[in-house]
Design a protein around this motif. Structure first.
Motif, short mmCIF file in Angstrom:
data_model
loop_
_atom_site.label_atom_id
_atom_site.label_comp_id
_atom_site.label_asym_id
_atom_site.label_seq_id
_atom_site.Cartn_x
_atom_site.Cartn_y
_atom_site.Cartn_z
N LEU A 266 0.86 -1.17 0.00
CA LEU A 266 0.00 0.00 0.00
C LEU A 266 0.90 1.23 0.00
CD1 LEU A 266 -1.37 -2.23 2.16
CD2 LEU A 266 -3.21 -0.56 2.07
N LEU A 267 0.49 2.26 -0.73
CA LEU A 267 1.28 3.48 -0.83
C LEU A 267 0.56 4.62 -0.13
CD1 LEU A 267 2.38 3.31 -4.58
CD2 LEU A 267 3.58 2.44 -2.58
N LEU A 268 1.28 5.38 0.66
CA LEU A 268 0.75 6.56 1.34
C LEU A 268 1.30 7.80 0.65
CD1 LEU A 268 -0.80 7.82 3.76
CD2 LEU A 268 1.35 7.70 5.05
N TRP A 269 0.39 8.69 0.23
CA TRP A 269 0.76 9.90 -0.48
C TRP A 269 0.38 11.14 0.32
CZ3 TRP A 269 2.51 9.32 -5.74
CH2 TRP A 269 2.36 8.03 -6.26
N ASN A 270 1.12 12.20 0.10
CA ASN A 270 0.69 13.53 0.54
C ASN A 270 0.20 14.26 -0.70
OD1 ASN A 270 0.49 16.26 1.30
ND2 ASN A 270 2.16 16.09 2.77
N THR A 271 -1.08 14.62 -0.73
CA THR A 271 -1.66 15.21 -1.93
C THR A 271 -1.14 16.62 -2.21
OG1 THR A 271 -3.57 15.98 -0.65
CG2 THR A 271 -3.76 13.84 -1.75
N ASN A 272 -0.41 17.19 -1.27
CA ASN A 272 0.22 18.49 -1.52
C ASN A 272 1.64 18.34 -2.04
OD1 ASN A 272 -2.04 19.86 -0.72
ND2 ASN A 272 -1.30 20.30 1.36
N SER A 273 2.17 17.11 -2.01
CA SER A 273 3.52 16.83 -2.51
C SER A 273 3.44 15.52 -3.26
CB SER A 273 4.52 16.75 -1.35
OG SER A 273 5.81 16.43 -1.82
N ARG A 274 3.14 15.60 -4.56
CA ARG A 274 2.65 14.45 -5.30
C ARG A 274 3.70 13.74 -6.16
NH1 ARG A 274 -0.96 18.61 -5.35
NH2 ARG A 274 -0.14 19.47 -7.29
N SER A 275 4.96 14.06 -6.01
CA SER A 275 5.97 13.48 -6.89
C SER A 275 6.19 12.00 -6.61
CB SER A 275 7.29 14.23 -6.75
OG SER A 275 7.74 14.21 -5.40
N ALA A 276 6.07 11.59 -5.34
CA ALA A 276 6.31 10.19 -4.98
C ALA A 276 5.60 9.90 -3.67
CB ALA A 276 7.81 9.93 -4.83
N PRO A 277 5.31 8.62 -3.38
CA PRO A 277 4.69 8.27 -2.09
C PRO A 277 5.62 8.64 -0.93
CG PRO A 277 4.60 6.42 -3.64
CD PRO A 277 5.50 7.44 -4.25
N VAL A 278 5.02 9.00 0.18
CA VAL A 278 5.82 9.33 1.35
C VAL A 278 6.12 8.10 2.19
CG1 VAL A 278 4.96 11.69 1.45
CG2 VAL A 278 3.75 9.89 2.71
N HIS A 279 5.38 7.01 1.94
CA HIS A 279 5.64 5.78 2.70
C HIS A 279 5.04 4.59 1.96
CE1 HIS A 279 6.74 3.49 6.27
NE2 HIS A 279 5.54 2.93 6.27
N THR A 280 5.66 3.42 2.15
CA THR A 280 5.16 2.18 1.56
C THR A 280 4.92 1.17 2.67
OG1 THR A 280 6.41 2.57 -0.48
CG2 THR A 280 5.63 0.33 -0.09
N PHE A 281 3.73 0.61 2.72
CA PHE A 281 3.39 -0.41 3.72
C PHE A 281 3.65 -1.79 3.09
CE2 PHE A 281 0.67 3.24 4.68
CZ PHE A 281 0.96 3.44 6.02
N VAL A 282 4.69 -2.45 3.56
CA VAL A 282 5.07 -3.76 3.02
C VAL A 282 4.78 -4.82 4.06
CG1 VAL A 282 6.95 -5.15 2.09
CG2 VAL A 282 6.89 -2.68 1.66
N GLY A 283 3.97 -5.82 3.71
CA GLY A 283 3.67 -6.86 4.68
C GLY A 283 2.93 -8.03 4.09
N HIS A 284 2.03 -7.77 3.14
CA HIS A 284 1.24 -8.84 2.54
C HIS A 284 2.06 -9.61 1.51
CE1 HIS A 284 -2.62 -8.13 4.42
NE2 HIS A 284 -2.55 -6.85 4.16
N LYS A 285 1.77 -10.90 1.39
CA LYS A 285 2.43 -11.75 0.41
C LYS A 285 1.63 -11.87 -0.87
CE LYS A 285 4.87 -14.58 3.81
NZ LYS A 285 5.10 -15.96 4.33
N ASP A 286 0.46 -11.29 -0.89
CA ASP A 286 -0.37 -11.30 -2.10
C ASP A 286 -1.10 -9.98 -2.17
OD1 ASP A 286 -1.63 -12.12 -4.40
OD2 ASP A 286 -2.11 -14.12 -3.63
N VAL A 287 -1.83 -9.76 -3.25
CA VAL A 287 -2.45 -8.47 -3.50
C VAL A 287 -3.48 -8.12 -2.44
CG1 VAL A 287 -2.05 -8.45 -5.97
CG2 VAL A 287 -4.04 -9.63 -5.07
N VAL A 288 -3.61 -6.83 -2.15
CA VAL A 288 -4.57 -6.33 -1.16
C VAL A 288 -5.95 -6.25 -1.81
CG1 VAL A 288 -5.18 -4.39 0.33
CG2 VAL A 288 -2.78 -5.06 0.06
N LEU A 289 -6.94 -6.89 -1.19
CA LEU A 289 -8.30 -6.87 -1.71
C LEU A 289 -9.11 -5.71 -1.15
CD1 LEU A 289 -9.19 -10.68 -1.50
CD2 LEU A 289 -8.46 -9.39 -3.51
#
Length: 865
Positions: A266-289
């Motif tokens: 999952l990617l966390l963005w700041n909509t006022n600074s949109r060039s890249a995600p500010v954080h990535t949540f890594v934990g699942h071994k398969d796609v998030v439903l």
């Protein structure tokens, strides 16, 4: 059920027996519901007893598409799920889950549900059947309001601020509705050229709407200014859902489950600074439903995000203050920050806090590492010392690899790789092995991704290719290919070309290809898997001998040479062509025998006999019914479509056969019953709709659901490009502005059927069909020669003058009007019959009119640039 812990998610529960496809968190943040075909389960997120989960059997052949708890306090015990065309209302009370009502009004699969944010009794549902139903829980018998959208709806969302507004997604468009204003949308937004997968209203800004699309973007719109996009977030994959955070300017996105099985973050963005995600949540071994926010508890600064994945794992993520600050929110002061730059002060406590958080992502990566990699053993993993040591044994080679992680990893800084002492590979191989691993790592960390597992897998693969000492010697003898020579690691995400497959073409031919049986058996003894990526053709230990190019087939041949004795049998692939005519409604015999000449009654009667001859009794009935529409003795041919029932009946017949993939019958009926119309009027009508050609601003035209074996194509594109390859009927509504005349679709069927006849080799029949096309002629581009009328001096593109109606060209030799082959001088303009002009200039070199022009010499001189 298994439990895992991580520094970032504090609860990780595996419920593989549930096989749930939908998840929902209740309005209190206490209970989570997991629903699938076999069970509906409810779990208390505050319960520390991880085995305590209530499961209720549910026997259904349909998955649960959507689940959602009622967000209001009054009906917080109610939950709704959708399965196929049904909506089920569930009640959670005293530890028991019971179904209170089942509602059905949709005729196709329900795609989304959404409770009203403030009214406890109102629920919205949408479906492929194009309807959006508004339900009142006080009357379950039928919807209280139904909205017709023409095109299928994939998402429905109530505005979180304005109680009467809701938005729906239809392919690439959005419709905004006011439930007080009846069945007409109050706003259209042409948002994307690709399908919209998710909608979300900004909880703080009434008019702002976010859309997640298949085109790898998230767009933000002000519904009061729908023609202009406020701003865009660009992802590296199609976006499945995009939802605002309950704090600051944050947004969370996930990728489309069906497309990117390797992209589980999952990617966390700041909509006022949109060039890249500010954080990535890594934990699942398969796609998030599914993912939803949990209600924040009193006295806590942390927010919590609950996620459910196809790996049947439920994770609860703690969104700590430093992540909230990255989204422009200060949890201590409960206010937004002006910018991300102001997020952290340089106090000693926060500096130490930063040092601790640097370890957390590495701990998480270590905990998620799949240590079951063949021929690889993990010797040491230490997050505090930021290092990892592994050893690999492959084909009598033993190599120890040390991996050290700098403090900035993985934010643009790759780990450092070293070959340990005692490894049985020489310096040359070690050097290029380390270069390859560093290159892979750099590609990953440049996007803020972790890289340990991909690097270890590539490390083992490259060692496995060193089979014996002769191959090591060959590495010295032949020039080593750097990774970028063949784009090796740039192709790491490009799927490997298919080694088997099948495809239909428009003339009922099925083409299949694959490896030979003995080749599959031989390779199965050593490695039956197909490489995951194209980079397998050009990794660090493949090489090119002379002019030999690395190809898919050479990949398998090379494998076989390295691992087993070379067989004398052929390794070439096999292509098999089947005649699948019996599977489709189009028929070559009908195409050969059908006629289009004569009056309509005769055509219908004759074609009915032909259909009877080939055993198509449904077409006998269709042609007989079509023949009853008109009787030439009573009705003039030009008025045949004015028969009281004729127009509707013929349109119904054509649409029926088009929707059932019988393009042949649809096109023939379009020719027979369209030829009586005034050609100029038809051309003028079509020109009006085809001259601009960028598409409807609202995309409200329902597509003609025609699939001619995968070779049906939009008329306008086909006319412009003169090609009908690999385009589909779904593109037609986007290419036709506004609402087209029915004849536009008929033209489309004729052109596609003409292409089918061409592939059958029935060129005469194809020409007959093309005579009935009414598409406007292409604008001439290039050199064009015009004739000036010798009487009125007006230019003419044809043999007759459009003004005085006389023959425009008179031969200067015989003084007779020219109707056949002609030649003219480009300088003086005089000319005539080709044969006469040729005879004249065989004897003379000046114009026969006496104008003094030396036509042959002057004309040649015009082209000497």
């Amino acid at each position: 059920m298994a439990v895992r812990w991580s520094s970032e998610f504090f609860t990780a529960l595996e419920h593989r027996e549930l096989q749930a496809s939908a998840m929902a968190v209740d309005s209190t943040g206490t209970f989570v519901l997991l629903a699938g075909r076999r069970y509906i389960a409810v779990r208390n997120l505050d319960d520390t007893d991880f085995e305590n989960i209530r499961k209720f059997p549910r026997q259904s052949k349909y998955d649960v598409n959507t689940a959602e708890w009622n967000p209001t306090q009054q009906n917080s015990e109610l939950c709704v799920i959708s399965s196929n065309q049904h909506i089920e209302i569930l009640k959670w009370s005293l530890g028991e889950l019971t179904q209170t009502h089942s509602m059905r009004a949709h005729t196709r699969v329900i795609t989304d549900l959404n409770w009203h944010k403030s009214d406890p009794n109102v629920l919205a549902s949408c479906s492929i059947d194009t309807f959006i139903h508004i339900w009142d829980m006080r009357d379950f018998r039928k919807p209280s309001l139904s909205l017709s959208a023409i095109a299928e709806a994939s998402q429905v969302r109530w505005n979180q601020v304005s109680p009467h507004i809701l938005a729906t997604a239809h392919d690439g468009d959005i419709k905004v509705w006011d439930q007080r204003k009846g069945n007409a949308p109050i706003q259209y937004i042409t948002a994307h050229l690709s399908k919209i997968n998710g909608l979300d209203w900004n909880p703080q800004i009434e008019n702002q709407l976010a859309t997640a699309s298949q085109d790898n973007t998230v767009k933000f719109f002000d519904i009061n200014n729908p023609r202009r996009v406020e701003f865009v977030l660009v992802s590296n994959a199609p976006v499945w859902r995009a939802r605002f955070t309950p704090f600051g300017n944050g947004l969370v996105t996930v990728v489309v489950p069906q497309l990117r099985r390797g992209e589980n973050s999952l990617l966390l963005w700041n909509t006022n600074s949109r060039s890249a995600p500010v954080h990535t949540f890594v934990g699942h071994k398969d796609v998030v439903l599914e993912f939803q926010w949990r209600k924040q508890k009193l006295g806590e600064n942390d927010f919590q995000l609950v996620t459910w994945s196809r790996d049947q794992t439920l994770l609860v993520w703690r969104i700590e203050p430093f992540l909230q600050k990255l989204c422009g929110y200060d949890p201590n002061n409960c206010r937004k920050l002006d910018g991300v730059e102001n997020e952290v002060s340089d106090t000693a406590s926060e500096v130490s806090y930063k040092a601790v958080t640097k370890i957390k992502p590495l701990q998480q990566e270590f905990s998620l590492l799949n240590v079951q990699i063949p021929n690889l053993k993990v010797v040491k993993m230490d997050a505090s010392q930021r290092c990892c040591v592994v050893s690999a044994n492959a084909n009598n080679y033993k190599v120890t690899l040390h991996v050290n992680f700098p403090n900035g990893y993985p934010n643009g800084i790759p780990p450092v790789f070293e070959i340990g002492q005692g490894s049985s590979i020489d310096e040359f191989v070690s050097k290029h092995l380390l270069q390859s691993l560093t290159y892979i790592a750099q590609q990953r960390v440049s996007k803020g991704r972790t890289c340990l597992e991909p690097c270890l897998r590539q490390f083992v693969v490259m060692l496995e290719q060193l089979v014996d000492s002769s191959d090591v010697t060959q590495l010295h003898q032949h020039q080593y290919l750097e990774p970028d020579v063949l784009g090796t690691f740039n192709d790491a995400c490009i799927p490997f070309p298919r080694t088997s497959g099948a495809k239909f073409c428009s003339v009922s031919i099925l083409v299949c290809f694959g490896r030979q049986l003995h080749m599959r058996r031989t390779l199965a003894k050593v490695d039956s898997s197909t490489p995951r990526a194209l980079s397998a053709l050009g990794n660090g230990f493949n090489n090119r001998r002379g002019n030999e190019q690395l190809t898919v087939i050479s990949h398998y041949i090379q494998k076989q040479r390295l691992r087993i004795k070379q067989s004398n049998r052929s390794l070439k692939g096999v292509i098999t062509v089947y005649d699948a005519a019996g599977l489709f409604s189009v028929n070559r015999q009908l195409a050969e025998k059908y006629i289009l000449d004569g009056d309509v009654t005769r055509i219908c009667k004759y074609n009915a006999k032909i259909a009877e001859f080939v055993g198509r009794w449904d077409l006998v009935q269709a042609w007989t019914l079509a023949g009853l529409v008109i009787k030439t003795q009573e009705v003039e041919q030009e008025d045949m479509m004015e028969h009281p029932f004729g127009n509707q009946l013929i349109q119904s017949l054509i649409t029926h056969y088009a929707n059932h993939s019988d393009l042949q019958t649809a096109a023939m009926l379009s020719c027979v019953f369209g030829k009586g119309q005034d050609e100029k009027a038809r051309r003028k009508s079509l020109l009006k709709y085809f001259s601009v050609g960028t598409g409807s601003p609202y995309h409200t035209i329902p597509p003609a659901d025609v699939v001619a074996d995968g070779w049906v194509f939009p008329l306008l594109r086909a006319v412009r490009s003169n090609s009908l390859d690999n385009l589909r009927v779904e593109e037609l509504p986007q290419l036709i502005p506004q609402k087209p005349p029915v004849s536009a679709f008929y033209e489309y069927y004729k052109l596609a059927y003409a292409e089918m006849l061409h592939r059958w080799g029935l060129l005469y029949n194809r020409a007959e069909i093309l005579k009935y096309l009414c598409t406007p002629a292409e604008i001439h581009r290039g050199v064009e020669f015009l004739t000036d009328c010798q009487k009125c001096k007006e230019p003419s593109r044809t043999t007759s003058c459009p003004t005085c109606k006389r023959i425009s060209l008179e031969c200067i030799i015989c003084h007779i009007s020219v109707k056949g082959s002609a030649n003219c001088c480009l300088v003086c303009g005089h000319g005539g019959h080709t044969k006469h002009i040729q005879q004249w200039f065989e004897r003379y070199n000046v114009c026969a009119t006496g104008c003094g022009c030396k036509c042959l010499i002057e004309t040649v001189g015009m082209f000497n640039f």
